[in-house]
Design a protein around this motif. Structure first.
Motif, PDB file in Angstrom:
ATOM      1  N   ARG A 100       0.839  -1.190   0.000  1.00 31.06           N
ATOM      2  CA  ARG A 100       0.000   0.000   0.000  1.00 31.06           C
ATOM      3  C   ARG A 100       0.873   1.238   0.000  1.00 31.06           C
ATOM      4  O   ARG A 100       1.859   1.312   0.706  1.00 31.06           O
ATOM      5  CB  ARG A 100      -0.855   0.011   1.248  1.00 31.06           C
ATOM      6  CG  ARG A 100      -2.292  -0.161   0.867  1.00 31.06           C
ATOM      7  CD  ARG A 100      -3.222  -0.157   2.001  1.00 31.06           C
ATOM      8  NE  ARG A 100      -4.236   0.836   1.843  1.00 31.06           N
ATOM      9  CZ  ARG A 100      -5.097   0.875   0.859  1.00 31.06           C
ATOM     10  NH1 ARG A 100      -5.058   0.006  -0.089  1.00 31.06           N
ATOM     11  NH2 ARG A 100      -6.003   1.806   0.814  1.00 31.06           N
ATOM     12  N   THR A 104      -2.380   6.336   2.035  1.00 30.85           N
ATOM     13  CA  THR A 104      -3.656   6.012   1.395  1.00 30.85           C
ATOM     14  C   THR A 104      -4.684   5.510   2.390  1.00 30.85           C
ATOM     15  O   THR A 104      -5.847   5.360   2.039  1.00 30.85           O
ATOM     16  CB  THR A 104      -3.475   4.956   0.286  1.00 30.85           C
ATOM     17  OG1 THR A 104      -2.856   3.804   0.844  1.00 30.85           O
ATOM     18  CG2 THR A 104      -2.633   5.496  -0.841  1.00 30.85           C
ATOM     19  N   ARG A 106      -6.731   3.080   5.262  1.00 28.37           N
ATOM     20  CA  ARG A 106      -7.195   1.696   5.325  1.00 28.37           C
ATOM     21  C   ARG A 106      -7.821   1.284   3.999  1.00 28.37           C
ATOM     22  O   ARG A 106      -8.319   2.121   3.248  1.00 28.37           O
ATOM     23  CB  ARG A 106      -8.237   1.563   6.428  1.00 28.37           C
ATOM     24  CG  ARG A 106      -7.661   1.752   7.802  1.00 28.37           C
ATOM     25  CD  ARG A 106      -8.699   1.775   8.867  1.00 28.37           C
ATOM     26  NE  ARG A 106      -9.762   0.815   8.699  1.00 28.37           N
ATOM     27  CZ  ARG A 106     -10.778   0.651   9.523  1.00 28.37           C
ATOM     28  NH1 ARG A 106     -10.866   1.411  10.582  1.00 28.37           N
ATOM     29  NH2 ARG A 106     -11.692  -0.245   9.302  1.00 28.37           N
ATOM     30  N   PRO A 107      -7.828  -0.031   3.720  1.00 28.48           N
ATOM     31  CA  PRO A 107      -8.492  -0.493   2.494  1.00 28.48           C
ATOM     32  C   PRO A 107      -9.999  -0.236   2.569  1.00 28.48           C
ATOM     33  O   PRO A 107     -10.619  -0.383   3.618  1.00 28.48           O
ATOM     34  CB  PRO A 107      -8.220  -1.995   2.472  1.00 28.48           C
ATOM     35  CG  PRO A 107      -7.104  -2.212   3.421  1.00 28.48           C
ATOM     36  CD  PRO A 107      -7.143  -1.110   4.405  1.00 28.48           C
ATOM     37  N   THR A 108     -10.577   0.132   1.452  1.00 26.47           N
ATOM     38  CA  THR A 108     -12.023   0.350   1.387  1.00 26.47           C
ATOM     39  C   THR A 108     -12.717  -0.982   1.145  1.00 26.47           C
ATOM     40  O   THR A 108     -12.083  -2.019   0.924  1.00 26.47           O
ATOM     41  CB  THR A 108     -12.366   1.320   0.249  1.00 26.47           C
ATOM     42  OG1 THR A 108     -11.946   0.724  -0.988  1.00 26.47           O
ATOM     43  CG2 THR A 108     -11.679   2.660   0.441  1.00 26.47           C
ATOM     44  N   LYS A 109     -14.052  -0.963   1.149  1.00 25.99           N
ATOM     45  CA  LYS A 109     -14.810  -2.184   0.860  1.00 25.99           C
ATOM     46  C   LYS A 109     -14.493  -2.671  -0.550  1.00 25.99           C
ATOM     47  O   LYS A 109     -14.370  -3.864  -0.792  1.00 25.99           O
ATOM     48  CB  LYS A 109     -16.310  -1.925   0.991  1.00 25.99           C
ATOM     49  CG  LYS A 109     -16.804  -1.848   2.402  1.00 25.99           C
ATOM     50  CD  LYS A 109     -18.315  -1.714   2.402  1.00 25.99           C
ATOM     51  CE  LYS A 109     -18.849  -1.627   3.810  1.00 25.99           C
ATOM     52  NZ  LYS A 109     -20.305  -1.503   3.806  1.00 25.99           N
ATOM     53  N   LYS A 110     -14.368  -1.746  -1.480  1.00 19.39           N
ATOM     54  CA  LYS A 110     -14.059  -2.127  -2.856  1.00 19.39           C
ATOM     55  C   LYS A 110     -12.687  -2.800  -2.922  1.00 19.39           C
ATOM     56  O   LYS A 110     -12.529  -3.813  -3.617  1.00 19.39           O
ATOM     57  CB  LYS A 110     -14.090  -0.896  -3.759  1.00 19.39           C
ATOM     58  CG  LYS A 110     -13.850  -1.238  -5.233  1.00 19.39           C
ATOM     59  CD  LYS A 110     -13.889  -0.007  -6.079  1.00 19.39           C
ATOM     60  CE  LYS A 110     -13.759  -0.293  -7.538  1.00 19.39           C
ATOM     61  NZ  LYS A 110     -12.729  -1.210  -7.920  1.00 19.39           N
ATOM     62  N   ASP A 111     -11.710  -2.250  -2.207  1.00 21.69           N
ATOM     63  CA  ASP A 111     -10.380  -2.867  -2.164  1.00 21.69           C
ATOM     64  C   ASP A 111     -10.471  -4.289  -1.617  1.00 21.69           C
ATOM     65  O   ASP A 111      -9.837  -5.207  -2.137  1.00 21.69           O
ATOM     66  CB  ASP A 111      -9.430  -2.041  -1.297  1.00 21.69           C
ATOM     67  CG  ASP A 111      -9.099  -0.688  -1.899  1.00 21.69           C
ATOM     68  OD1 ASP A 111      -9.230  -0.542  -3.124  1.00 21.69           O
ATOM     69  OD2 ASP A 111      -8.704   0.211  -1.118  1.00 21.69           O
ATOM     70  N   ARG A 112     -11.236  -4.472  -0.531  1.00 21.50           N
ATOM     71  CA  ARG A 112     -11.368  -5.787   0.077  1.00 21.50           C
ATOM     72  C   ARG A 112     -12.009  -6.769  -0.898  1.00 21.50           C
ATOM     73  O   ARG A 112     -11.559  -7.905  -1.040  1.00 21.50           O
ATOM     74  CB  ARG A 112     -12.208  -5.701   1.355  1.00 21.50           C
ATOM     75  CG  ARG A 112     -12.363  -7.032   2.070  1.00 21.50           C
ATOM     76  CD  ARG A 112     -13.224  -6.922   3.296  1.00 21.50           C
ATOM     77  NE  ARG A 112     -14.494  -6.285   3.075  1.00 21.50           N
ATOM     78  CZ  ARG A 112     -15.597  -6.902   2.613  1.00 21.50           C
ATOM     79  NH1 ARG A 112     -15.560  -8.169   2.299  1.00 21.50           N
ATOM     80  NH2 ARG A 112     -16.715  -6.240   2.463  1.00 21.50           N
TER      81      ARG A 112
END
Length: 126
Positions: A100, A104, A106-112
């Protein structure tokens, strides 16, 4: 001189209490044996100190009377840490940036979802 006081005197630790805690946690060793903070130190001994994920090796040249200035530290110790120890930290920096980009968040839901989809497609290929 005590080990914790010596490490503080040669400016390896900012305070003596931090040096004492490092000894108690087993981060300071001589001949791969953990040291108590009160152990006496003598010239010619090699101390191994784990600090900031680096295993420093220090040869005791002489015992200072009290805390010394930064320019005079090399009169009392010789740093014999292998270069590989410092290269490991460089690799750790690069490995963290690989996953990462810095800043940037934390990862978003889309990233997950993208990550899960990637793993699901790779498991089917195997």
């Amino acid at each position: 001189m005590r080990v914790d006081k010596y490490l503080w005197c040669i400016r390896l630790f900012k305070t003596r209490s931090i040096a004492t805690n490092a000894c108690k946690k087993g981060q300071v060793k001589i001949d791969d044996k953990n040291l108590k903070p009160s152990r006496e130190i003598y010239g010619g001994e090699i101390i191994q100190v784990r600090k900031n994920q680096i295993n420093y090796k220090i040869r005791v040249i002489d015992i200072p009377e009290s805390r010394v200035g930064a320019k005079l530290v090399d009169l009392y110790r010789k740093d014999i840490t292998p270069k590989e120890e410092f290269e490991k930290t460089e690799l750790l920096k690069y490995s963290k940036d690989y996953y990462r980009k810095k800043g940037t968040g934390r990862p978003t839901k889309k990233d997950r979802r993208d990550i899960e989809e990637y793993y699901d497609t790779n498991e089917e290929d195997v």
